[in-house]
Every structure is written in structure tokens, then in C-alpha cells.
Design a protein around this motif. Structure first.
Motif, mmCIF file in Angstrom:
data_model
loop_
_atom_site.group_PDB
_atom_site.id
_atom_site.type_symbol
_atom_site.label_atom_id
_atom_site.label_comp_id
_atom_site.label_asym_id
_atom_site.label_seq_id
_atom_site.Cartn_x
_atom_site.Cartn_y
_atom_site.Cartn_z
ATOM 1 N N LEU A 28 -11.723 0.964 4.720
ATOM 2 C CA LEU A 28 -11.748 2.314 5.286
ATOM 3 C C LEU A 28 -11.694 3.318 4.146
ATOM 4 O O LEU A 28 -10.696 3.400 3.418
ATOM 5 N N ALA A 29 -12.751 4.088 3.975
ATOM 6 C CA ALA A 29 -12.752 5.163 2.986
ATOM 7 C C ALA A 29 -12.083 6.398 3.577
ATOM 8 O O ALA A 29 -12.064 6.594 4.788
ATOM 9 N N ASP A 30 -11.538 7.230 2.718
ATOM 10 C CA ASP A 30 -10.812 8.419 3.149
ATOM 11 C C ASP A 30 -11.636 9.669 2.841
ATOM 12 O O ASP A 30 -11.962 9.938 1.680
ATOM 13 N N ASP A 31 -11.993 10.419 3.880
ATOM 14 C CA ASP A 31 -12.761 11.665 3.743
ATOM 15 C C ASP A 31 -14.191 11.429 3.266
ATOM 16 O O ASP A 31 -14.820 12.340 2.707
ATOM 17 N N LEU A 32 -14.729 10.258 3.469
ATOM 18 C CA LEU A 32 -16.097 9.979 3.028
ATOM 19 C C LEU A 32 -17.076 10.499 4.074
ATOM 20 O O LEU A 32 -17.084 10.035 5.210
ATOM 21 N N GLY A 33 -17.918 11.455 3.679
ATOM 22 C CA GLY A 33 -18.835 12.080 4.614
ATOM 23 C C GLY A 33 -20.100 11.279 4.852
ATOM 24 O O GLY A 33 -20.440 10.355 4.110
ATOM 25 N N GLN A 214 -7.031 -17.957 0.036
ATOM 26 C CA GLN A 214 -8.408 -18.403 0.241
ATOM 27 C C GLN A 214 -8.515 -19.670 1.069
ATOM 28 O O GLN A 214 -9.591 -19.972 1.603
ATOM 29 N N ASP A 215 -7.428 -20.416 1.223
ATOM 30 C CA ASP A 215 -7.465 -21.666 1.983
ATOM 31 C C ASP A 215 -7.043 -21.493 3.432
ATOM 32 O O ASP A 215 -6.919 -22.479 4.168
ATOM 33 N N LYS A 216 -6.782 -20.254 3.865
ATOM 34 C CA LYS A 216 -6.449 -19.986 5.258
ATOM 35 C C LYS A 216 -7.091 -18.661 5.634
ATOM 36 O O LYS A 216 -7.439 -17.865 4.764
ATOM 37 N N PRO A 217 -7.284 -18.389 6.912
ATOM 38 C CA PRO A 217 -7.898 -17.113 7.277
ATOM 39 C C PRO A 217 -7.000 -15.937 6.900
ATOM 40 O O PRO A 217 -5.773 -16.013 7.015
ATOM 41 N N PHE A 218 -7.608 -14.878 6.425
ATOM 42 C CA PHE A 218 -6.829 -13.696 6.062
ATOM 43 C C PHE A 218 -7.465 -12.437 6.645
ATOM 44 O O PHE A 218 -8.674 -12.378 6.898
ATOM 45 N N PHE A 219 -6.617 -11.438 6.847
ATOM 46 C CA PHE A 219 -7.036 -10.103 7.251
ATOM 47 C C PHE A 219 -6.651 -9.157 6.127
ATOM 48 O O PHE A 219 -5.477 -8.869 5.918
ATOM 49 N N LEU A 220 -7.657 -8.700 5.381
ATOM 50 C CA LEU A 220 -7.453 -7.754 4.293
ATOM 51 C C LEU A 220 -7.776 -6.358 4.808
ATOM 52 O O LEU A 220 -8.932 -6.047 5.097
ATOM 53 N N ASN A 221 -6.761 -5.541 4.923
ATOM 54 C CA ASN A 221 -6.921 -4.161 5.377
ATOM 55 C C ASN A 221 -6.900 -3.261 4.145
ATOM 56 O O ASN A 221 -5.839 -2.849 3.681
ATOM 57 N N TYR A 222 -8.079 -2.980 3.616
ATOM 58 C CA TYR A 222 -8.188 -2.204 2.384
ATOM 59 C C TYR A 222 -8.570 -0.768 2.752
ATOM 60 O O TYR A 222 -9.731 -0.441 2.927
ATOM 61 N N TRP A 223 -7.528 0.067 2.882
ATOM 62 C CA TRP A 223 -7.719 1.472 3.235
ATOM 63 C C TRP A 223 -7.649 2.297 1.954
ATOM 64 O O TRP A 223 -6.574 2.589 1.438
ATOM 65 N N MET A 224 -8.794 2.674 1.453
ATOM 66 C CA MET A 224 -8.895 3.334 0.158
ATOM 67 C C MET A 224 -8.165 4.680 0.132
ATOM 68 O O MET A 224 -8.095 5.379 1.134
ATOM 69 N N PHE A 225 -7.658 5.021 -1.019
ATOM 70 C CA PHE A 225 -7.225 6.394 -1.247
ATOM 71 C C PHE A 225 -8.448 7.298 -1.437
ATOM 72 O O PHE A 225 -8.409 8.481 -1.097
ATOM 73 N N SER A 226 -9.483 6.757 -1.999
ATOM 74 C CA SER A 226 -10.708 7.519 -2.268
ATOM 75 C C SER A 226 -11.418 7.880 -0.961
ATOM 76 O O SER A 226 -11.444 7.100 -0.019
ATOM 77 N N VAL A 227 -11.999 9.100 -0.891
ATOM 78 C CA VAL A 227 -12.144 10.091 -1.932
ATOM 79 C C VAL A 227 -11.344 11.356 -1.583
ATOM 80 O O VAL A 227 -11.805 12.487 -1.789
ATOM 81 N N HIS A 228 -10.152 11.124 -1.064
ATOM 82 C CA HIS A 228 -9.239 12.206 -0.679
ATOM 83 C C HIS A 228 -8.729 12.924 -1.929
ATOM 84 O O HIS A 228 -8.699 12.366 -3.020
ATOM 85 N N ALA A 229 -8.311 14.189 -1.743
ATOM 86 C CA ALA A 229 -7.657 14.914 -2.832
ATOM 87 C C ALA A 229 -6.397 14.169 -3.274
ATOM 88 O O ALA A 229 -5.846 13.393 -2.497
ATOM 89 N N PRO A 230 -5.925 14.330 -4.521
ATOM 90 C CA PRO A 230 -6.364 15.288 -5.541
ATOM 91 C C PRO A 230 -7.676 14.857 -6.185
ATOM 92 O O PRO A 230 -8.018 13.671 -6.204
#
Length: 651
Positions: A28-33, A214-230
Motif C-alpha cells: 500500500l503506497a501512501d498518497d500515491l496519485g 519461506q517454508d510456510k505461507p506468509f502475509f506480508l503487509n507492506y504499507w509504505m511510508f512513501s510518498v507522504h510528507a515530509p
């Protein structure tokens, strides 16, 4: 539940699933238009080869909508599958100290507002059975990396189903900066990399998580700081883009372009790792944005980005505030390099993942979103409409008072609560197929369609038990300035005409009071008596002022509170008064006179100036108000030329 709200399950037979449950990576990108990537041929400046690479592996959605034009509501909707109207987080206030778990109606508002603004929920309640909890309970390792903004303990990711949370930060954005040193409470940069970039580090942390599990199922929730201020970035990248800037391009910030590249690099790091670990073929990847691009802060003397051809941006109800890029990849299940024009929304991701993973919802669990698996298979979705509920009014470009919208096919209706005459709602109707920029309001032309779509809005609000705005009993028509709202062309349902008997505020020494204040003239001072909220005073210049730099200077004494802001109107930029340009400045509210100099970077001749001296109630005086540009000082108060109201003095 409303039509299309029930979860669709079982669309895929178990025989087509891989022997091992697929991994899930949610980026999930932050403020990405919508125009901030190269997916839609809308930018000549930004470079996003890794997002293109992801799109080549899956399906790109051209009509993907966030659940809200601001971040926290959308994030809560992703994790619950529910609309902000239902879970109650309608404002990004989850970092503030007050804990509110139930939305509440507000009985009154400042007198320049027609509707009240409800109190938003400020934490994601642990009573919700989140996507992370669902997957963890089905054997998945769960990790959250990056921005959260749904509450600190006991409402952090660790209380919502995630085994890992890095950097375990409850704030609205990066702590201090992207380039180290950072200011996170318990997360330091690598001392061997003094200028380490936060997104590089987040990607590395995510890589470690994938390698570990890697040897079991995973849920990676990568919520970026980008491209929010500052707004800061790697110096070398900023220099790289500085040489590519076209001043005629609305996207002309080298810093923001550098931030886009670092964000895209992080996507590439995740894709490289999945390939290296031989996990890519059995991993579902979702890429999306939490809201539209930021068009109202200032960086490099311009706005961070532009959502052109869409109207508006982050914090607005127009397309630029809620429409963004989205890609879903799942090898063997989604055609590589495909596209879909189907309408999807943040609430859809939870039920969609359950459908793809053949996991049944809880017996009492409901969703406001639907499974988009048919779209992923190249088919049409059987939904009647999507809704955006945003009962707030942040003062940004193309802002609106509290509103709700519905999109059904190519038609979009925006209802502004009590924005019409005599307590009626106000409506804007657009055909997005022929008018993607929402420039032509068709509400008067198609009153029956307005009525039909508004009926859907009413059903939605009732079904979600939304806490809605109320008519403001303190509303004072003499303090109401509709010309400051959007383009000022909003029409009421039923072709009702705007009232003609509003008493306009009278100028004082050339200054027009507005919002929540009264203005008077004492000796050599302008006296502002603010009731709190949005006090401001504006001055229309007798002649347009050219120049690239313009300095507004004044002496101010204040007993009020809150930051100050200077707005300005540029010739040919926007038909609405003070809609596009603003600069915030810090104010000392200690009842003592202080001198202020606010430097504005302008691109066209300036027609008018507006000063917002505070946001709270109190008494404010201003004197020695002047504008300086290209060596010429113009006195705006006190007037030294009774005929023109200004005096020009060469510096």
C-alpha cells in the motif's frame, strides 16, 4: 446488507489452487496519485519500472478507488472490508491522544458552515476480525512493515493479528525524515549507512521476514511510508531529476520525483526476493494507494504532484482524491499484462483474498466490499455502485463541506450535506466517461438521475448506520462564502436557486473579512475578533503583481491559537478565489506584537492575498501589512494613498 455487499466465495475450485497455500503480499503506497506512476501514460517525469514490472505479471485496474480521500479510513477498510461509514474512522486522527471508539454526531459548527462535522473514531477497534487475524488463524505468518496510523497500543498491529510490526510507529508518517537519522522511538538507522533511506530499510526488513518464513505461507503487509510528507529524498536522485524538470509540466518537483523512484525501488526489492526464493509463482501480490496524490503542500516551490487529468487531490471528493493505481498479480490465475476497467474499492480486498484462498468468512461476518475475482478472470462485476463517505472539510484545493458520493457505472453524484438552500442538500453530477476531469456539472440537466443516485446514497447511509452531519443551528448566512468552495458552481436538487438576500460582509480599509471573524479598524491596526474555526481576511490588489518571489510582511498581536496561513490567487490559475496556493507559518499567540515575513513562490501574476491568522477564538491585530516583489513594496495597510489604497516604494 445492500445489493452486492455479501461476500462471494467458492468461485475458484480447490483443484486450481497450488498444493501449498499461496503467500500474500499487500503493498500500500501512501498518497500515491493516479498520475504518479507510468501505468497510465500520465507522466513524463516520474519513473516506475518496477510497478510496470508488477503490472506485466498481473492485472492493472484503471478504475481503482480508495475507501476515503485520506489515509486512516482507507487502511481500516482494507483490514475490515467495511466502509468508513460503518467502522467510523472517517478522519486521519488515529495518532492523536484522544481515544474515541464510537463515531458521534456534533450538534453545532462555526457560523460560516451549513452542516456539522461528526466526531470520527480514532482507533481501529480490536473487536473487528481483521484480515491479518483471519490469515493468522489459517496458518499464515503475519508481518506488518511501515506506516500503520490506526492507533498505538492497545490498537497497534500486534493487537490486530500481526506477529511482527516494524518500526512499530503509530504516527501519520515518517518520524522526522526519510533519509537518516530518523526519530523513531525504538527503530534506529544502520550506523554503517549514515544517510540510509527509510524505504530501503523497510524493504530490507520485509526481505528478512520473507526469508524467515519461506517454508510456510506468509502475509506480508507492506504499507509504505512513501510518498507522504515530509518531502525529502536521496540527494543524488534529487539532482538527477532536477535536470529533467519542465516548468510547464504540473509535475515539476525533483524531490517528489526522487521519492517516487525510491518507492518504486522498494517494490523491485520485494519482487527480486520473491523470484530469488522461488516464491513468485505461488504469491498473490496486491498493489494500491490509500488515497489520491498530494496537491496542496509545497515542495521545491511547487505542489508535490499533479493528478491531471483528474480533478483535485488528496482530501477531496473528486476523482483525484480517491482514484489511484492498483495492480493484482497471481500467476496461473490472473492473465499477465491484462487490464480491467471494472470499478474496485479498498473494501474489496479482504473478501477477494478470502475467495482466492478458499477461506470462508465467519458466520456473522459481513463486508461492504465484494470479491473482485470475476474481474481478475476477465469478467464483469455484478455490483450496483460504490460509495465514498467523507463528512469532513479540510481546506485544500477543490475542497467541499461534509459530503458523500456514489459511482454507478459512468455516473458520479456528490451530495454535500445541507449545502443547498433552506436546509436542502447540494448535488454535483458528472459523467466520468465523457468528463474524467469533472468539469461539467450535469445535476440541473438530469434531475431524475440525481434523484435515483441520491436514493442509493440514502440506502447506503442507512445500511451502514453512518453517523451523519446535521444542519448547523448556528449557521449565519452573512458569514457564508460559497465562492471559496470548489468552483462555486454547485447546484441544489430540484433546480433550486441560490438565495439572493445574503448580506455580504463589508470591507474594512480594503480588507474583506470572512469565515468566523469580525473585522474593524482601530488607529493603525486591523482588529480581528475570531470565534474560532476559520477566521480570515482578504485583499484584492488593484493591479496584478508579477514576479517569482513575493513576500507578505506584517506585524501581528494575537490571543488566539493555531497556525497561520497565507493564501494567494494567481492570474489564470483557478476560477475560484484562493483555491490553489497557500503557505503556512508559525504564530506566537502571546499577546505581544511580532513581525512576520511569509515568502511565497508564485508562477503567475498575483491578484489577491488572504491571511488566516489563527484557528481558535481570540483577538488579533495586524498592522504594517505589505507585499514586496521585484524590489517594490506595496502597502496594504495602513493605506498611504487614499485613491489607490496602496503605496509603491522602490527598495
Amino acid at each position: 446488507m445492500m445489493l452486492g455487499a455479501a461476500i462471494v466465495v467458492g468461485l475458484l475450485s480447490r483443484s486450481v489452487l497450488a498444493e501449498a497455500p499461496p503467500n500474500v503480499v499487500f503493498i500500500l503506497a501512501d498518497d500515491l496519485g493516479w498520475s504518479d506512476t507510468t501505468l497510465f501514460d500520465t507522466t513524463d517525469l516520474y519513473r516506475t519500472p518496477n510497478i510496470e514490472r508488477l503490472a506485466e505479471r498481473g492485472m492493472t485496474f484503471t478504475r481503482a478507488y480508495s475507501a476515503s480521500p485520506l489515509c486512516s479510513p482507507t487502511r481500516a477498510s482494507i483490514l475490515t472490508g467495511l466502509s468508513p461509514a460503518r467502522h467510523g474512522i472517517t478522519s486521519p486522527n488515529c495518532h492523536l491522544p484522544t481515544v474515541t471508539l464510537t463515531a458521534k454526531a456534533t450538534e453545532s459548527a462555526p457560523p460560516n458552515q451549513k452542516a456539522t462535522i461528526p466526531t470520527s473514531v480514532s482507533r481501529l477497534n480490536v473487536n473487528y476480525y481483521t484480515l491479518a487475524e483471519m490469515l493468522r488463524d489459517h496458518g499464515y505468518a503475519t508481518g506488518h512493515f511501515g506506516k500503520w496510523h490506526l492507533g498505538a497500543e492497545p490498537y497497534s498491529p500486534l493487537e490486530h493479528g500481526f506477529d511482527v510490526d516494524v518500526p512499530h510507529h503509530p504516527g501519520p508518517g515518517p518520524a522526522g525524515s526519510y533519509v537518516a537519522p530518523w526519530k523513531f522511538k525504538d527503530f534506529d538507522h544502520d550506523p554503517d549507512i549514515p544517510d540510509e533511506h527509510l524505504e530501503d530499510r523497510m524493504a530490507e526488513e520485509a526481505v528478512t521476514f520473507m526469508e524467515t518464513h519461506q517454508d510456510k505461507p506468509f502475509f506480508l503487509n507492506y504499507w509504505m511510508f512513501s510518498v507522504h510528507a515530509p518531502f525529502d529524498a536521496k540527494a543524488a536522485l534529487v539532482d538527477k531529476y532536477r535536470n529533467r524538470i519542465n516548468q510547464d509540466d504540473p509535475q515539476r518537483s525533483p524531490t517528489y520525483a526522487a521519492m517516487i523512484e525510491s518507492m518504486d525501488d522498494a517494490v523491485g526489492t520485494l519482487l527480486d526476493t520473491l523470484d530469488r526464493l522461488n516464491l513468485a509463482e505461488n504469491t498473490i501480490i496486491i498493489f494500491a494507494s490509500d488515497n489520491g496524490g498530494n496537491m496542496y503542500n509545497e515542495v521545491d516551490g511547487t505542489t508535490p504532484t499533479s493528478n491531471t487529468p483528474l480533478r483535485g487531490g488528496k482530501a477531496t471528493m473528486y476523482e483525484g482524491g480517491v482514484r489511484g493505481p492498483a495492480v493484482v498479480a497471481y500467476p496461473g490465475h490472473v492473465e499477465p499484462g491484462s487490464r480491467s476497467d471494472e470499478i474496485i474499492q479498498s473494501c474489496d480486498f479482504y473478501p477477494t483474498l478470502l475467495d482466492l484462498l478458499q477461506i470462508q468468512a465467519q458466520p456473522s461476518q459481513e463486508f461492504d466490499g465484494i470479491s473482485i475475482v470475476p474481474a481478475l478472470q476477465g469478467q464483469s462485476l455484478t455490483r450496483e455502485a460504490i460509495f465514498t463517505y467523507f463528512p469532513h472539510a479540510p481546506r485544500v484545493p477543490d475542497w467541499l463541506p461534509p459530503a458523500v458520493s456514489v459511482i454507478a457505472g459512468d455516473w458520479k453524484l456528490i451530495r454535500t450535506f445541507y449545502g443547498g438552500d433552506a436546509g436542502t442538500h447540494q448535488y454535483q453530477l458528472f459523467n466520468l466517461e465523457t468528463d474524467i476531469g469533472e468539469q461539467h456539472d450535469l445535476a440541473e440537466q438530469f434531475p431524475d438521475r440525481v434523484q435515483d443516485l441520491d436514493r442509493l446514497i440514502e440506502e447506503f447511509l442507512s445500511d451502514t448506520h453512518a453517523v451523519v452531519p446535521l444542519p448547523n443551528p448556528r449557521f449565519d448566512v452573512s458569514q457564508y462564502h460559497p465562492e471559496l468552495i470548489g468552483k462555486g458552481n454547485h447546484k441544489s436538487s430540484g433546480n433550486q436557486k441560490r438565495t439572493q438576500n445574503r448580506v455580504p460582509a463589508k470591507p474594512v480599509a480594503g480588507w474583506l473579512p470572512g469565515g468566523t471573524c469580525e473585522l474593524s479598524h482601530e488607529a493603525d491596526s486591523l482588529v480581528v475578533k475570531s470565534s474560532g474555526g476559520d477566521p480570515h481576511l482578504s485583499y484584492k490588489l488593484p493591479n496584478a503583481l508579477p514576479g517569482e518571489k513575493l513576500t507578505v510582511s506584517f506585524t501581528m498581536t494575537s490571543t488566539a491559537a493555531g497556525p497561520g496561513q497565507v493564501f494567494w490567487q494567481e492570474q489564470g490559475v483557478a476560477p475560484a478565489f484562493f483555491r490553489e496556493r497557500s503557505k503556512t507559518f508559525d504564530v506566537r499567540h502571546d499577546s505581544q506584537p511580532h513581525q512576520y515575513r511569509v515568502v511565497l513562490t508564485v508562477h503567475h501574476p498575483v491578484l489577491a492575498i488572504r491571511i488566516d491568522p489563527a484557528t481558535a477564538a481570540g483577538r488579533i491585530t495586524l498592522s504594517n501589512v505589505a507585499v514586496t516583489t521585484e524590489g517594490t513594496e506595496i502597502s496594504l495597510f495602513p493605506p498611504r494613498n487614499e485613491d489607490a489604497g496602496v503605496e509603491h516604494r522602490k527598495q
